[in-house]
Write a protein that holds these residues in place. Structure first.
Motif, short mmCIF file in Angstrom:
data_model
loop_
_atom_site.label_atom_id
_atom_site.label_comp_id
_atom_site.label_asym_id
_atom_site.label_seq_id
_atom_site.Cartn_x
_atom_site.Cartn_y
_atom_site.Cartn_z
N PHE A 234 0.83 -1.20 0.00
CA PHE A 234 0.00 0.00 0.00
C PHE A 234 0.87 1.26 0.00
N ASN A 235 1.85 1.31 0.91
CA ASN A 235 2.67 2.52 1.05
C ASN A 235 3.51 2.77 -0.19
N PHE A 236 4.14 1.70 -0.68
CA PHE A 236 5.06 1.92 -1.80
C PHE A 236 4.29 2.26 -3.06
N LEU A 237 3.06 1.76 -3.16
CA LEU A 237 2.23 2.13 -4.30
C LEU A 237 1.97 3.63 -4.28
N ILE A 238 1.58 4.16 -3.12
CA ILE A 238 1.36 5.60 -3.01
C ILE A 238 2.65 6.34 -3.30
N GLY A 239 3.75 5.86 -2.74
CA GLY A 239 5.04 6.51 -2.98
C GLY A 239 5.38 6.53 -4.46
N GLY A 240 5.14 5.43 -5.14
CA GLY A 240 5.48 5.34 -6.55
C GLY A 240 4.61 6.26 -7.40
N THR B 287 -0.41 -6.76 16.16
CA THR B 287 -0.85 -5.44 16.65
C THR B 287 0.10 -4.37 16.15
N PHE B 288 1.41 -4.66 16.29
CA PHE B 288 2.39 -3.67 15.84
C PHE B 288 2.26 -3.41 14.35
N ALA B 289 2.11 -4.49 13.56
CA ALA B 289 2.09 -4.33 12.10
C ALA B 289 0.93 -3.44 11.68
N ILE B 290 -0.25 -3.66 12.27
CA ILE B 290 -1.41 -2.85 11.89
C ILE B 290 -1.24 -1.42 12.41
N TRP B 291 -0.78 -1.31 13.65
CA TRP B 291 -0.58 -0.01 14.28
C TRP B 291 0.39 0.86 13.44
N VAL B 292 1.51 0.28 13.07
CA VAL B 292 2.53 1.08 12.39
C VAL B 292 2.04 1.50 11.00
N THR B 293 1.31 0.60 10.33
CA THR B 293 0.82 0.94 8.99
C THR B 293 -0.19 2.08 9.05
N VAL B 294 -1.15 1.98 9.97
CA VAL B 294 -2.20 3.00 10.07
C VAL B 294 -1.59 4.33 10.51
N ALA B 295 -0.78 4.31 11.56
CA ALA B 295 -0.22 5.55 12.08
C ALA B 295 0.68 6.22 11.04
N PHE B 296 1.42 5.40 10.28
CA PHE B 296 2.28 5.97 9.25
C PHE B 296 1.46 6.71 8.19
N ASN B 297 0.36 6.11 7.78
CA ASN B 297 -0.47 6.76 6.76
C ASN B 297 -1.13 8.02 7.30
N PHE B 298 -1.60 7.98 8.54
CA PHE B 298 -2.21 9.17 9.13
C PHE B 298 -1.18 10.30 9.23
#
Lengths: 610, 202
Positions: free
Chosen positions: A411-417, A477-488
């Motif tokens: 998801f992140n790298f797609l937005i980055g690209g 928990t960490f994986a979901i937390w870090v992904t959501v917080a990073f996008n926010f």
């Protein structure tokens, strides 16, 4: 610890002697930059000799047999060990520590930016913290996956006992602590405020902390080059019987590609900083407006630093493509196309650097070609995405922490690209240049492409390296937390950037306060997630349940030796007989072991647990 | 390359456990050394390319009148001749002619030192006519300094192999360190073949 202590003492004496000699010969004050340069060089030699370089290299030069540390237990991590597994762990722990320090810097920046006006940092201090955050994180992204997992995993994946040049490998690692010390010690000389890019002529005229930045990054470059050469030679010469290039695991391919880049282009950043250093201490004038040209710096710098983002993300591609087949229980889709893509990214990445300079006064006729070439890179990158999605397609997905982080990466790298296309395009770049849009794009590609892959790699290979399993619930928990917080944190920054908020300024117009405050609060939540990460890993490394050799039921060679692997990795010679990713292909086999050592490899007919 | 976990240190290359265990294959090492050296030289080329392009980017091909062409030509000849003597030193050790190896290595070292002395003379003259702050002087000092540093490391390397050769190391089947240093020396010469026209001829 005695070698670390000896290195530190010799480094200290080296520094003092270097400064004393310089002052004695040419006069001036001990904080003069010339004195600091000679002090640093002697300190570095003292450190390398003291930590064990003398025993490992110097003894050979005077005709004696070289010796290296083979202490058992935790002591080997503080000595000149030539075991690639020890060195991988050393890299990993050092760089994750640096990552956390750089993260604290980011927290300071976001607290300052939470409101209009100046709070905890004044404008100059903001730039200094920003520069420190930038360079520490860039160092982690460059060396994180390649240093830690490249060292630990690649030799085992190709069935080798160690790297081709084990002593050089240790040397490359032990060059890193002086880099960290010099960067973190720069505030004592006034810190550096020229950003991680250190653009001249600002980097020629600012405080003396810049000189430590230069010396540290030149040293870091040397470490990168030596590490890169080592990986390339290892992959070329040390593959096990049957490990043809077409059977090479994709992570090894990615590490190989990134190493090709790092050993060819790292000289340019180091070289640019040598020129800056010469301008500062030797009176040359490469970048002064009347004699030299400031644009020279940008050309040389970006000739490294654009390929450098591929040094950061190529190993990330490798990690993701390595673990997706395991968790989808399917063969890797388009393996050959993915390999060709990795190599074509290596080729293309060295001919796109000037897209950073569309607004820098470069000749107009260069704009078009660099735009087209930059946009061409999205083709091989797209094929990497295709390989990942094609593997996931109709797979029996096994949702463990590494796979969740891989989805975050996607998801992140797609937005980055996609946001990168607007920066490669000349017309839109002139508007977006130097705004927070660039900051958001850069964080989506590097955090999204490299750091998320690093985190996934940590969870994926944690059981192999420590022999124990992490806590899955905390990991998820960490994986979901870090992904959501990073996008926010970073989505609002696209908006303020498009509307004109400048990067690298500690203040902004009132209209941007809302999104900035939202980003700041999200950033603090993002930072807090790493407490969970560290807590989980540290506790599990000591108390976690035993993982066994192959908790993921994976096929590559590193999962067919014990966890952690024995000294020299294998108790009998591995022999590669098939493709590494044929999950679910009836009767297929990747590796067998000669003799009765480890028994035979994992065969698909034994059935797999999904 | 095996080692013993009971001791604090291990001797590289010694085969100290003979319990019939699996020993990793070390036949790759000569090939690895060669490839590693070529990669290192390739990587050095990029470093020189960066500084050479800085010269052309900032000042083009401008050369001041005061440049000492005679001395530069002489030093070029000395360095090119040193490449031949270095090659002869390598060939001698390959055929185990230890006396020739000694003579040619010493000759190479002497040529290298002559070159370095010449560079020092040139640099001290250069500080009068085109100091580092001038357009030509900027690139001149950088390139000469960079190349001089490489010559110096080459001389140190040659001295080490000479010293070890004197102590009886190396032979017809085991001369990799000599070969490595000599290849590096050839590279240093080749770099000068590009730097010399850049700074003196164009």
């Amino acid at each position: 610890m005695k070698y670390v202590a000896r290195g530190a003492v010799l480094a200290f004496f080296g520094y003092v002697i270097g400064i004393w000699l310089t002052v004695a010969i040419r006069g001036g004050s001990p904080t003069d930059e010339v004195a600091v340069v000679f002090g640093f060089i002697l300190a570095l030699l003292g450190w390398l000799g003291g930590i064990g370089g003398f025993e490992a290299f110097g003894r050979q030069w005077i005709g004696k047999t070289p010796v290296v540390s083979t202490s058992p237990g935790w002591r080997r991590y503080f000595e000149f060990s030539i075991d690639h597994k020890v060195i991988g762990v050393q890299y990993g722990v050092t760089l994750i520590s640096v990552f956390l320090i750089g993260g604290l810097g980011a927290m300071l920046l976001r607290i300052e930016l939470a409101s209009v006006g100046q709070g905890i940092l004044d404008l100059d201090d903001f730039n200094k913290v920003l520069s420190m955050h930038g360079i520490l994180m860039v160092a982690v992204a460059v060396a994180g996956i390649l240093g830690a997992f490249g060292n630990y995993i690649i030799p085992i994946q190709i069935g080798a006992a160690d790297m081709a040049f084990p002593r050089l490998n240790a040397l490359a690692y032990w060059l890193i602590p002086p880099v960290a010390v010099a960067l973190l010690g720069a505030p004592f000389l006034g810190a550096f405020n020229a950003g991680w890019t250190a653009y001249a002529p600002l980097s020629v005229t600012n405080d003396s902390g810049q000189i430590l930045f230069n010396l540290a990054i030149i040293t870091f470059g040397l470490s990168s080059i030596l590490g890169g050469i080592n990986v390339i030679v290892t992959v070329i010469t040390m593959r096990a019987p049957g490990m043809t290039w077409g059977r090479l695991p994709i992570f090894t391919w990615a590490g190989f590609s990134a190493s090709l880049l790092s050993f060819c282009v790292t000289q340019f950043f180091a070289g640019a900083l040598v020129l800056v250093t010469m301008d500062r201490v030797a009176g040359t004038s490469f970048f002064s407006p009347d004699v030299g040209r400031g644009l020279l710096y940008e050309h040389i710098f970006w000739f490294y630093s654009h390929p450098a983002v591929y040094i950061m993300v190529l190993p990330g591609f490798g990690v993701i493509l390595e673990l997706v087949p395991t968790f989808a229980r399917k063969p890797l889709f388009a393996y050959k196309a993915a390999v060709v893509s990795l190599l074509s990214i290596v080729g293309l990445s060295v001919v796109v650097w000037a897209h950073h300079m569309f607004t820098s006064g470069m000749a107009d006729f260069l704009h078009g070609p660099f735009m087209i070439l930059t946009e061409a890179i999205s083709i091989p990158t797209g094929i990497i995405f295709l390989a990942m999605i094609g593997t996931l397609w109709q797979g029996r997905l096994w949702f463990r922490t590494p796979l969740i982080l891989a989805f975050g990466w996607l998801f992140n790298f797609l937005i980055g690209g996609i946001t990168g296309i607007f920066l490669a395009d000349v017309a839109t770049d002139i508007h977006l240049h130097d705004t927070y849009y660039v900051v958001a794009h850069f964080h989506y590609t590097i955090v999204g492409g490299s750091i998320f892959a690093l985190l996934a790699a940590v969870f994926y290979w944690f059981p192999k390296i420590t022999g124990r399993m992490y806590n899955e619930r905390l990991g998820k928990t960490f994986a979901i937390w870090v992904t959501v917080a990073f996008n926010f944190t970073f989505i609002p920054l696209f908006w303020v950037g498009i509307n004109g908020m400048n990067r690298r300024v500690g203040d902004y117009p009132e209209a941007f306060e809302g999104p900035n405050r939202f980003a700041s609060i999200s950033a603090l939540i993002l930072g807090a997630s790493f407490l969970l990460f560290i807590g989980n890993l540290v506790y599990s490394a000591v108390r976690g349940p035993k993982a066994g050799p192959n908790p993921w039921n994976s096929r590559t060679i590193e999962w067919h030796v014990s966890s952690p692997p024995p000294q020299h990795n294998f108790t009998s010679q591995p022999r590669v007989v098939g493709h590494p990713y044929d999950y679910g292909v009836e009767g297929s086999l990747h590796v067998v072991f000669d003799g009765n050592g480890n028994g035979s490899g994992h065969s698909e007919s034994e059935g797999d647990s999904a | 390359m095996t080692m013993d976990t009971d001791q604090d240190t291990a001797v590289i290359g010694a085969n100290d456990d003979d319990h019939g265990e699996y020993h990793p294959d070390t036949a790759f090492q000569p090939r690895a050394n060669k490839i590693g050296l070529w990669l290192f030289i390739f990587s050095e080329c990029f470093l020189f390319a960066a500084f050479l392009s800085a010269r052309y980017f900032t000042t083009g091909t401008e050369i001041p009148e005061e440049v000492n062409q005679g001395l530069a030509l002489l030093l070029t000849v000395v360095l090119l001749v040193s490449s031949i003597s270095a090659y002869l030193a390598e060939t001698s050790i390959r055929y185990n002619h230890r006396r020739n190896f000694k003579i040619f290595t010493i000759a190479t070292i002497v040529f290298g030192l002559i070159f370095l002395v010449g560079v020092v003379i040139e640099l001290s003259a250069a500080t009068l006519h085109y100091p580092p702050g001038t357009p030509y002087g900027t690139s001149y000092f950088m390139l000469i300094g960079l190349h001089g540093f490489h010559v110096l490391t080459g001389v140190i390397g040659l001295t080490i192999v000479l010293f070890l050769g004197n102590k009886g190391h190396y032979g017809a089947s085991d001369y990799w360190p000599v070969e490595g240093v000599v290849k590096y020396w050839h590279f240093v010469d080749l770099a000068w073949v590009v730097i010399y026209p850049t700074l003196y001829l164009f």
